[in-house]
Design an enzyme around this catalytic site. Structure first.
Site, PDB file in Angstrom:
ATOM      1  N   LEU A  10       0.712  -1.348  -0.065  1.00 17.99           N
ATOM      2  CA  LEU A  10      -0.115   0.005   0.027  1.00 17.99           C
ATOM      3  C   LEU A  10       0.912   1.302  -0.033  1.00 17.99           C
ATOM      4  O   LEU A  10       1.798   1.215   0.654  1.00 17.99           O
ATOM      5  CB  LEU A  10      -0.946   0.041   1.278  1.00 17.99           C
ATOM      6  CG  LEU A  10      -1.811   1.187   1.609  1.00 17.99           C
ATOM      7  CD1 LEU A  10      -3.024   1.026   0.542  1.00 17.99           C
ATOM      8  CD2 LEU A  10      -2.079   1.421   2.859  1.00 17.99           C
ATOM      9  N   CYS A  11       0.640   2.245  -0.985  1.00 23.72           N
ATOM     10  CA  CYS A  11       1.203   3.631  -0.910  1.00 23.72           C
ATOM     11  C   CYS A  11      -0.064   4.694  -0.793  1.00 23.72           C
ATOM     12  O   CYS A  11      -1.148   4.521  -0.504  1.00 23.72           O
ATOM     13  CB  CYS A  11       2.242   3.669  -1.998  1.00 23.72           C
ATOM     14  SG  CYS A  11       1.553   3.783  -3.437  1.00 23.72           S
ATOM     15  N   HIS A  12       0.405   5.751  -1.434  1.00 24.70           N
ATOM     16  CA  HIS A  12      -0.474   6.828  -1.529  1.00 24.70           C
ATOM     17  C   HIS A  12      -1.545   6.518  -2.572  1.00 24.70           C
ATOM     18  O   HIS A  12      -2.677   6.664  -2.484  1.00 24.70           O
ATOM     19  CB  HIS A  12       0.362   8.313  -1.937  1.00 24.70           C
ATOM     20  CG  HIS A  12      -0.572   9.509  -1.926  1.00 24.70           C
ATOM     21  ND1 HIS A  12      -0.225  10.611  -2.129  1.00 24.70           N
ATOM     22  CD2 HIS A  12      -1.802   9.652  -1.488  1.00 24.70           C
ATOM     23  CE1 HIS A  12      -1.176  11.580  -1.934  1.00 24.70           C
ATOM     24  NE2 HIS A  12      -2.222  10.852  -1.601  1.00 24.70           N
ATOM     25  N   GLY A  63      -0.642   3.832  -5.736  1.00 25.30           N
ATOM     26  CA  GLY A  63      -0.368   2.532  -5.965  1.00 25.30           C
ATOM     27  C   GLY A  63       0.852   2.439  -6.831  1.00 25.30           C
ATOM     28  O   GLY A  63       1.099   1.609  -7.750  1.00 25.30           O
ATOM     29  N   ILE A  91      -3.868   4.260  -0.286  1.00 29.06           N
ATOM     30  CA  ILE A  91      -4.469   4.770   0.794  1.00 29.06           C
ATOM     31  C   ILE A  91      -5.715   6.032   0.239  1.00 29.06           C
ATOM     32  O   ILE A  91      -6.836   6.149   1.059  1.00 29.06           O
ATOM     33  CB  ILE A  91      -3.692   5.625   1.660  1.00 29.06           C
ATOM     34  CG1 ILE A  91      -4.407   5.764   2.927  1.00 29.06           C
ATOM     35  CG2 ILE A  91      -2.884   6.884   1.196  1.00 29.06           C
ATOM     36  CD1 ILE A  91      -4.667   4.496   3.742  1.00 29.06           C
TER      37      ILE A  91
END
Length: 309
Positions: free
Chosen positions: A266-268, A270, A295
């Site tokens: 998971l990041c900001h 993708g 996220i």
């Protein structure tokens, strides 16, 4: 440069603590140079565990080991306290069988791996090598990340030779098991024409996962989540479920997790998470997912209480 007694003692303590020690750049999960990656790939295929020292993190050892063994480059492999050499020497010893003997292993298996070459690929390869130096033979190498490479160069006489569709392929001993069962085809599409290699030994591709699917897996307890965002971003919008974070302190520990563990990155939005997932795929993990939209999508589609930024 002279070697201080303190540094000599440190090196001898390291060598005394491990039968096999690789002084390298980076660590086995993340080599920081091609030569260290080659050495790790060879050793990893022979011994399940070995001592290693990241010389980039210890300037005293980085310079001291060069003086200690009178060997000017990194990596350096020691077995039983004796210096064997750098990556090229390690590769030569692998192919000759000397490395197996030094490690106390049985003689290497030189059974040619089964390889399939389609008629179209065989024709293209034949055209490419026609008229080349008679001393040159076609080599196929497969690195620890299962990247395949063809090269025309003289044979050493220590390679394993596989033949398919009239094409003879010379493989080093590290590449041979990684090449078992590969299929070489010739494809033509909108991107152009070229050889395509399918390797059944390579870890499966990273799969896409929506935030709704991630939510369902979390509720079912069937996924582990790794947040790859930097600390300030995690503080702005904390992920509200149990998870790991990927940073310098945790990278080595996470790399030691079971290779069949389902993991979602998971990041900001993708993008960074996809790169992290690919890195773990290269480490041999088999069940990896990239959370599309990151996220931000979690906030808009699943939990509006998570701040957007």
């Amino acid at each position: 440069m002279s070697l201080s007694p303190e540094t000599r003692t440190r090196i001898e303590q390291i060598l005394g603590a491990h039968h096999v020690v690789l002084f390298m750049k980076g660590n086995p999960q993340g080599p920081q140079c091609g030569f260290s990656a080659k050495a790790v790939g060879i050793l990893g295929g022979l011994v399940p565990d070995f001592g290693h020292v990241d010389v980039l993190a210890d300037a005293e050892i980085r310079e001291g080991i060069k003086v200690y063994g009178q060997w000017p480059t990194i990596p350096q492999l020691y077995v039983g306290g004796e210096l064997l050499g750098g990556s090229d020497i390690i590769e030569q010893m692998l192919n000759s069988g000397e490395l197996h003997e030094a490690l106390g292993l049985a003689a290497p298996d030189r059974t040619p791996p089964p390889i399939e070459i389609t008629p179209a690929a065989a024709e293209a390869i034949g055209r490419a090598i026609a008229g080349n130096d008679d001393d040159a033979v076609l080599h196929l190498s497969v690195d620890p990340r299962f990247n395949a490479r063809f090269e025309l160069k003289p044979a050493t006489g220590q390679e394993i030779v596989s033949e398919a569709a009239g094409i003879r392929l010379h493989l080093d001993l590290a590449s041979a098991p990684r090449a078992r069962g590969i299929r070489i085809d010739w494809v033509e599409d909108v991107r152009g024409a070229g050889l395509a290699i399918h390797n059944p030994n390579a870890p499966p591709a990273v799969k896409a996962m929506t935030v709704q699917q991630l939510h369902d897996h979390i509720i079912a307890g069937t996924i582990d989540v790794v947040d790859v965002r930097p600390a300030h971003a995690r503080a702005l919008a904390p992920f509200p479920h149990p998870h790991e974070v990927l940073d310098e302190d945790s990278a080595g520990r996470l790399a030691e997790l079971p290779k069949d563990l389902p993991i979602a990155f998971l990041c900001h939005h993708g993008n960074s998470s996809r790169q992290a997932a690919e890195h773990f795929r290269n480490l041999g993990f088999h069940d990896l997912y990239n959370v599309e939209g990151g996220i931000d999508a979690w906030s808009t589609d699943i939990d509006p209480s998570v701040p957007r930024y």
